[in-house]
Design a protein around this motif. Structure first.
Motif, PDB file in Angstrom:
ATOM      1  N   ILE A 112       0.922  -1.199  -0.113  1.00  0.00           N
ATOM      2  CA  ILE A 112       0.048  -0.123  -0.156  1.00  0.00           C
ATOM      3  C   ILE A 112       0.848   1.339   0.017  1.00  0.00           C
ATOM      4  O   ILE A 112       0.673   2.190  -0.862  1.00  0.00           O
ATOM      5  CB  ILE A 112      -1.106  -0.036   1.306  1.00  0.00           C
ATOM      6  CG1 ILE A 112      -1.889  -1.283   1.395  1.00  0.00           C
ATOM      7  CG2 ILE A 112      -1.592   1.366   1.186  1.00  0.00           C
ATOM      8  CD1 ILE A 112      -2.864  -1.554   2.447  1.00  0.00           C
ATOM      9  N   LEU A 113       1.788   1.305   0.802  1.00  0.00           N
ATOM     10  CA  LEU A 113       2.834   2.418   0.864  1.00  0.00           C
ATOM     11  C   LEU A 113       3.698   2.686  -0.369  1.00  0.00           C
ATOM     12  O   LEU A 113       3.964   3.753  -0.639  1.00  0.00           O
ATOM     13  CB  LEU A 113       3.734   2.274   2.012  1.00  0.00           C
ATOM     14  CG  LEU A 113       3.273   2.621   3.490  1.00  0.00           C
ATOM     15  CD1 LEU A 113       4.058   2.211   4.416  1.00  0.00           C
ATOM     16  CD2 LEU A 113       3.053   3.814   3.838  1.00  0.00           C
ATOM     17  N   ASP A 114       3.941   1.306  -0.986  1.00  0.00           N
ATOM     18  CA  ASP A 114       4.852   1.742  -2.327  1.00  0.00           C
ATOM     19  C   ASP A 114       3.894   2.394  -3.081  1.00  0.00           C
ATOM     20  O   ASP A 114       4.210   3.316  -3.765  1.00  0.00           O
ATOM     21  CB  ASP A 114       5.056   0.257  -2.666  1.00  0.00           C
ATOM     22  CG  ASP A 114       5.950   0.221  -3.849  1.00  0.00           C
ATOM     23  OD1 ASP A 114       6.535   1.061  -4.055  1.00  0.00           O
ATOM     24  OD2 ASP A 114       6.046  -0.859  -4.631  1.00  0.00           O
ATOM     25  N   TYR A 115       2.574   2.035  -3.471  1.00  0.00           N
ATOM     26  CA  TYR A 115       1.680   2.645  -4.600  1.00  0.00           C
ATOM     27  C   TYR A 115       1.356   4.161  -4.110  1.00  0.00           C
ATOM     28  O   TYR A 115       1.263   4.788  -4.995  1.00  0.00           O
ATOM     29  CB  TYR A 115       0.408   1.710  -4.906  1.00  0.00           C
ATOM     30  CG  TYR A 115       0.605   0.468  -5.597  1.00  0.00           C
ATOM     31  CD1 TYR A 115       0.439   0.618  -6.876  1.00  0.00           C
ATOM     32  CD2 TYR A 115       0.835  -0.647  -5.130  1.00  0.00           C
ATOM     33  CE1 TYR A 115       0.605  -0.625  -7.819  1.00  0.00           C
ATOM     34  CE2 TYR A 115       0.776  -1.949  -5.925  1.00  0.00           C
ATOM     35  CZ  TYR A 115       0.750  -1.886  -7.262  1.00  0.00           C
ATOM     36  OH  TYR A 115       0.953  -2.979  -7.957  1.00  0.00           O
ATOM     37  N   ARG A 174       8.421   5.711   5.710  1.00  0.00           N
ATOM     38  CA  ARG A 174       7.530   4.664   6.421  1.00  0.00           C
ATOM     39  C   ARG A 174       7.684   3.186   5.695  1.00  0.00           C
ATOM     40  O   ARG A 174       7.858   2.244   6.376  1.00  0.00           O
ATOM     41  CB  ARG A 174       6.110   5.059   6.386  1.00  0.00           C
ATOM     42  CG  ARG A 174       5.755   6.212   7.463  1.00  0.00           C
ATOM     43  CD  ARG A 174       4.073   6.387   7.412  1.00  0.00           C
ATOM     44  NE  ARG A 174       3.310   5.250   7.882  1.00  0.00           N
ATOM     45  CZ  ARG A 174       2.207   4.990   7.912  1.00  0.00           C
ATOM     46  NH1 ARG A 174       1.511   6.132   7.664  1.00  0.00           N
ATOM     47  NH2 ARG A 174       1.391   3.810   8.353  1.00  0.00           N
ATOM     48  N   LEU A 175       7.909   3.443   4.254  1.00  0.00           N
ATOM     49  CA  LEU A 175       8.276   2.048   3.717  1.00  0.00           C
ATOM     50  C   LEU A 175       9.094   1.427   4.048  1.00  0.00           C
ATOM     51  O   LEU A 175       9.410   0.048   4.085  1.00  0.00           O
ATOM     52  CB  LEU A 175       7.647   2.514   2.336  1.00  0.00           C
ATOM     53  CG  LEU A 175       8.039   1.140   1.257  1.00  0.00           C
ATOM     54  CD1 LEU A 175       7.351  -0.102   1.732  1.00  0.00           C
ATOM     55  CD2 LEU A 175       7.900   1.474  -0.293  1.00  0.00           C
ATOM     56  N   VAL A 176      10.332   2.048   3.931  1.00  0.00           N
ATOM     57  CA  VAL A 176      11.486   1.831   4.342  1.00  0.00           C
ATOM     58  C   VAL A 176      11.565   1.256   5.685  1.00  0.00           C
ATOM     59  O   VAL A 176      12.408   0.178   5.982  1.00  0.00           O
ATOM     60  CB  VAL A 176      12.789   2.709   4.172  1.00  0.00           C
ATOM     61  CG1 VAL A 176      14.340   2.461   4.675  1.00  0.00           C
ATOM     62  CG2 VAL A 176      12.813   3.231   2.749  1.00  0.00           C
ATOM     63  N   ALA A 177      10.929   1.950   6.669  1.00  0.00           N
ATOM     64  CA  ALA A 177      11.228   1.457   8.154  1.00  0.00           C
ATOM     65  C   ALA A 177      10.486   0.051   8.313  1.00  0.00           C
ATOM     66  O   ALA A 177      10.816  -0.779   9.266  1.00  0.00           O
ATOM     67  CB  ALA A 177      10.271   2.609   9.085  1.00  0.00           C
ATOM     68  N   ARG A 209      12.807  -1.116  -4.482  1.00  0.00           N
ATOM     69  CA  ARG A 209      12.652   0.164  -4.896  1.00  0.00           C
ATOM     70  C   ARG A 209      12.595   1.553  -3.887  1.00  0.00           C
ATOM     71  O   ARG A 209      12.967   2.349  -4.139  1.00  0.00           O
ATOM     72  CB  ARG A 209      11.385   0.352  -5.790  1.00  0.00           C
ATOM     73  CG  ARG A 209      11.353  -0.393  -6.982  1.00  0.00           C
ATOM     74  CD  ARG A 209       9.994  -0.260  -7.823  1.00  0.00           C
ATOM     75  NE  ARG A 209       8.751  -0.281  -6.988  1.00  0.00           N
ATOM     76  CZ  ARG A 209       8.209  -1.773  -6.822  1.00  0.00           C
ATOM     77  NH1 ARG A 209       8.829  -2.566  -7.281  1.00  0.00           N
ATOM     78  NH2 ARG A 209       7.201  -1.867  -6.031  1.00  0.00           N
ATOM     79  N   ALA A 210      12.204   0.958  -2.793  1.00  0.00           N
ATOM     80  CA  ALA A 210      12.211   2.128  -1.674  1.00  0.00           C
ATOM     81  C   ALA A 210      13.119   2.976  -1.452  1.00  0.00           C
ATOM     82  O   ALA A 210      13.164   4.296  -1.367  1.00  0.00           O
ATOM     83  CB  ALA A 210      11.695   1.439  -0.364  1.00  0.00           C
ATOM     84  N   GLU A 211      14.693   2.304  -1.178  1.00  0.00           N
ATOM     85  CA  GLU A 211      15.685   3.204  -0.721  1.00  0.00           C
ATOM     86  C   GLU A 211      15.848   4.075  -2.097  1.00  0.00           C
ATOM     87  O   GLU A 211      16.303   5.226  -2.004  1.00  0.00           O
ATOM     88  CB  GLU A 211      16.799   2.035  -0.651  1.00  0.00           C
ATOM     89  CG  GLU A 211      16.866   1.619   0.701  1.00  0.00           C
ATOM     90  CD  GLU A 211      17.292   2.799   1.824  1.00  0.00           C
ATOM     91  OE1 GLU A 211      17.443   3.923   1.517  1.00  0.00           O
ATOM     92  OE2 GLU A 211      17.116   2.443   3.049  1.00  0.00           O
ATOM     93  N   GLY A 212      15.753   3.385  -3.325  1.00  0.00           N
ATOM     94  CA  GLY A 212      16.192   4.216  -4.416  1.00  0.00           C
ATOM     95  C   GLY A 212      15.026   5.410  -4.792  1.00  0.00           C
ATOM     96  O   GLY A 212      15.523   6.607  -5.138  1.00  0.00           O
ATOM     97  N   ASN A 213      14.023   5.063  -4.488  1.00  0.00           N
ATOM     98  CA  ASN A 213      12.795   6.251  -4.760  1.00  0.00           C
ATOM     99  C   ASN A 213      12.915   7.185  -3.574  1.00  0.00           C
ATOM    100  O   ASN A 213      13.095   8.431  -3.801  1.00  0.00           O
ATOM    101  CB  ASN A 213      11.459   5.584  -4.414  1.00  0.00           C
ATOM    102  CG  ASN A 213      11.125   4.750  -5.592  1.00  0.00           C
ATOM    103  OD1 ASN A 213      11.675   4.833  -6.579  1.00  0.00           O
ATOM    104  ND2 ASN A 213       9.841   4.237  -5.513  1.00  0.00           N
TER     105      ASN A 213
END
Length: 550
Positions: free
Chosen positions: A222-225, A245-248, A255-259
């Protein structure tokens, strides 16, 4: 020893089939007593192998029981649901969430149940599935139902929580969307590059999950989208906060770190361009309908049209109302109307639009629906360039065409239209019956062909559409108005009544003020039937005027 070889073959055969348990045990006991010691270890292995087979058999039984429990749970849930839905199908489907979830269940969830049952042959179930699957909605239908909810959301300015919690006006059945439902809505919008609605529905999914609701969908998804959709809406600060929040919760997300690094670089560049060294804290207020501006689309009068659908901006002044009258219409002393003239009310003064009361009886409406239902198909519009009927995204309904030969009721209705309007229906189009279900609409359009569409009705050979006679065959709990954006009028369906207006001036020129729309049905089911009356045959019934706008 031939006997030993035979007995060993029998033993190996028995081990390969767990259903020969008793035979395996007796033979194992026999071999343990007669085989030489070198074979004892192998036989012990067979004993343990058999034990493993029994354990596998138990696991199989447990899996079957779990599957059966899952199927029972499905059956119990759907038994209660179908009991409620079949007791009042139209009332149940009047709630747009029920209609959407029906599409979703039949397209997605029943297929999941089918896969579960297919793990072990079940001829009865598969046979029934095969028979009914041809009538199941497909992926496009589910997508259409989801888009209908978004259409209602926009037109009537309803937030995602209103739909998710079933907070709609006039509803008789409670229906709610789960976290997974909201996620699927947001994902569908995302896949269509509709980030505005993706944000609204992903935010609702996150809100419900944060409140403790269970879901199959991981919060990370959900957080990704949501974070990327928020970024697409231009809100970098909130995108960064959501990505953090997603990385946590999922540090290994691919993808999260790169984004996050990308968003932070973009924000730093924005701050430098603005001459600021420090970013403002992210807006912590929940995302609402008005948080982001809804993208503009192809319809220039979108805001006016939707406001009228909500009952806003109707230009009915006291002065105009004073000019509206009611009368008994006898069709210029038509014999069929002398004893029982039609009740007629003015709905608008210019252009003149009237409503006929008691235009259809309940029995006639019932018969017309009965005749139309087997013929209902996706409603079409006439292509202005070719004159060919085709489907269009701006008209969402199902329609059928009825001829006088179908039933005496159709002939009677056609004759009544001719009597009260004074116009010939001999050159009119067939009676069109339309059903607008969840989110059903017909966006602003003209009924007549314009000068740049000379071939629109060429194949009919009856001239342009001079007038429209629209029968309302149902009441609608919420939504479904007929609106005219040009002069700010809105007329709501009243079962048994009909509205009538001229599309052309007496000169034959089109009256561009008559551009109108059928608003989306919010709650309920809207049934209408209409008669488009053409120019040919009206030469002496409605003679030409002396000026272009006469």
């Amino acid at each position: 020893n031939p006997l030993c070889k035979l007995m060993l073959d029998l033993l190996l055969q028995s081990v390969t089939n767990v259903f020969f348990g008793p035979l395996v045990i007796s033979l194992s006991f026999f071999y343990a007593t007669i085989l030489p010691s070198p074979f004892t270890g192998q036989m012990t292995d067979l004993i343990f192998a058999e034990r493993e087979l029994v354990q596998s058999l138990k696991e199989y039984i447990e899996a079957e029981e779990l599957k059966l429990e899952a199927v029972k749970s499905w059956a119990n849930k759907l038994d209660m649901l179908t009991h409620a839905s079949t007791s009042d199908p139209e009332g149940f489907l009047a709630h747009p969430v029920n209609a959407y979830k029906l599409m979703k269940r039949l397209n997605t969830e029943w297929s999941e149940l089918e896969s579960l049952v297919l793990q072990d042959p079940s001829d009865g179930f598969i046979s029934n599935m095969s028979v009914h699957r041809q009538n199941f909605p497909d992926e496009e239908d589910e997508k259409g139902a989801a888009k209908a909810l978004m259409r209602l959301q926009d037109t009537y300015k309803l937030d995602s929580e209103s739909f998710s919690k079933g907070k709609l006006p006039g509803v008789r059945y409670n229906a709610q969307l789960t976290v997974d439902d909201c996620f699927d809505m947001g994902k569908l919008a995302y896949n269509e590059n509709d980030y505005y609605h993706s944000v609204l529905w992903m935010q609702q999914a996150l809100r419900q999950m944060d409140s403790g609701e269970d879901a199959k969908t991981p919060k990370a998804d959900i957080l990704d989208y949501l974070s990327y959709s928020v970024y697409q809406m231009g809100d970098l600060s909130r995108a960064i906060e959501l990505t953090r929040r997603l990385v946590a919760i999922d540090p290994s997300h691919q993808r999260a770190e790169g984004n996050l690094r990308y968003f932070e670089r973009l924000l730093s560049k924005e701050l430098r361009d603005l001459g600021r060294s420090q970013q403002e804290p992210a807006d912590e207020r929940p995302i609402q309908l008005d948080t982001y501006e809804r993208p503009k689309d192809y319809l220039p009068e979108r805001e006016v049209y939707e406001a009228l659908c909500r009952g806003e901006g109707v230009k009915m002044t006291s002065k105009r109302r004073s000019r509206l009258l009611c009368r008994y219409q006898d069709g210029n002393r038509n014999p069929r109307l002398l004893l029982k003239p039609m009740k007629e009310e003015d709905e608008w003064d210019s252009p003149h639009i009237v409503r006929f009361l008691e235009a259809l009886s309940d029995e006639e409406i019932k018969k017309i629906k009965e005749l139309a239902k087997p013929k209902l198909a996706r409603a079409t519009v006439r292509d202005p360039n070719t004159g060919v009927l085709t489907v269009a995204h701006y008209r969402v309904s199902k329609s059928a065409w009825l001829e006088e030969e179908d039933d005496p009721v159709i002939a009677r209705v056609n004759q009544r239209i001719e009597d009260v309007t004074g116009l010939s229906v001999n050159t009119a189009e067939l009676l069109q019956v339309a059903n607008y279900g969840v989110g059903g609409q017909y966006e602003p359009h003209y009924d007549f062909s314009r000068k740049d569409e000379p071939d629109a009705f060429k194949s009919l050979g009856t001239g342009n559409r001079v007038a429209t006679f629209l029968n309302y065959m149902s009441d609608v709990e919420a939504g479904g108005a007929t609106v005219f954006p040009d002069f700010g009028a809105a007329f709501w369906p009243r079962k048994g009544t009909a509205v009538f207006w001229y599309n052309l001036f007496k000169s034959g020129e089109g009256d561009y003020r008559t551009r109108h729309a059928a608003c989306p049905v919010l709650v309920g089911s809207k049934w209408v039937s209409n008669k488009w009356i053409h120019e040919r045959g009206q030469e002496f019934r409605r003679p030409c005027g002396l000026t272009e706008e006469d």
